[in-house]
Design a protein around this motif. Structure first.
Motif, PDB file in Angstrom:
ATOM      1  N   THR A 167     -14.380  10.956   3.105  1.00 49.49           N
ATOM      2  CA  THR A 167     -13.361   9.986   3.489  1.00 49.49           C
ATOM      3  C   THR A 167     -13.198   8.846   2.494  1.00 49.49           C
ATOM      4  N   SER A 169      -9.989   9.212   7.350  1.00 50.19           N
ATOM      5  CA  SER A 169      -9.607   8.147   6.421  1.00 50.19           C
ATOM      6  C   SER A 169      -8.126   7.852   6.585  1.00 50.19           C
ATOM      7  N   GLU A 225     -14.684  11.556  11.716  1.00 47.72           N
ATOM      8  CA  GLU A 225     -14.679  11.496  10.249  1.00 47.72           C
ATOM      9  C   GLU A 225     -13.230  11.515   9.777  1.00 47.72           C
TER      10      GLU A 225
END
Length: 221
Positions: free
Chosen positions: A8, A160, A158
């Protein structure tokens, strides 16, 4: 805060990274389209899918014999991407032309959602997201339809987020060049509703509450 893992961490344009969960949720909730990656016969395949969020999970659904569903049910790791395009950035040089956008990537593995009641609740949540109040009016899915539908979930543990909205970044030497520079906004407008031909005398519902400023009546003339 969003997770910070090797997958990420932004390696390019890291100044565009955003780390709060609400930004991730907003991109998913507005996009509702995920590009989902799998590997089939040693070949990468990316398939666009309807996707929606409920809490800290993203859901997709499909037929049991779908190659995407089969791959994800097997425990294959995947990556989902969501992208919202907000406009072109027009600079004084060709090199510095760019775009305004909001994007998110989610990594992990999907798991099956079991049980007709749970499936029904989550699928109806999607309908309510796009058309508030509609599940109170339509025929809900019957046991046969629910059994034929595979519902998969992935946790948002998880992920981004990258948001590009920084305007024109011209070189100093180009600032006096007599050419227009700025942003060409790009907007998605929702509505008006288009009735089917066999509708009859049924009043038009109001789903504007789901779309805020994107609803067509709120657009400036």
């Amino acid at each position: 805060m969003l997770s910070n893992t090797p997958r990420t961490k932004l390696k390019k344009a890291s100044h565009k990274a955003v780390f709060d969960n609400n930004s991730l949720y907003a991109i998913i909730d507005e996009s509702l389209i995920a590009h989902v990656a799998i590997v089939e016969n040693d070949t990468p395949v990316v398939i666009p899918m309807l996707a929606w969020r409920r809490g800290s999970y993203v859901y997709i659904h499909g037929a049991k014999n779908s190659r995407l569903i089969r791959a994800l049910k097997s425990g294959q790791s995947t990556c989902l991407t969501f992208t919202l395009f907000d406009g072109w950035v027009l600079a004084r040089s060709a090199f510095h032309h760019s775009a305004h956008y909001r994007s998110a990537m989610v990594f992990g593995k999907f798991h099956q959602v079991e049980g007709s009641n749970e499936k029904d609740t989550i699928l109806n949540h999607f309908i309510e997201h796009i058309a508030p109040g509609r599940t109170q009016e339509v025929r809900l899915s019957n046991p046969k339809e629910l059994a034929a539908t595979e519902l998969l979930a992935i946790a948002l543990t998880e992920a981004s987020v990258k948001i590009g909205r920084h305007g024109v970044n011209d070189d100093t030497d180009d600032l006096t060049r007599p050419v227009w520079a700025g942003v060409l906004p790009y907007k998605t407008v929702v509505g008006p509703l288009e009735p089917c031909e066999d509708l009859g005398e049924v009043p038009t519902p109001d789903y504007s509450s789901a779309y805020g400023q994107r609803w067509y009546e709120n657009e400036d003339e």
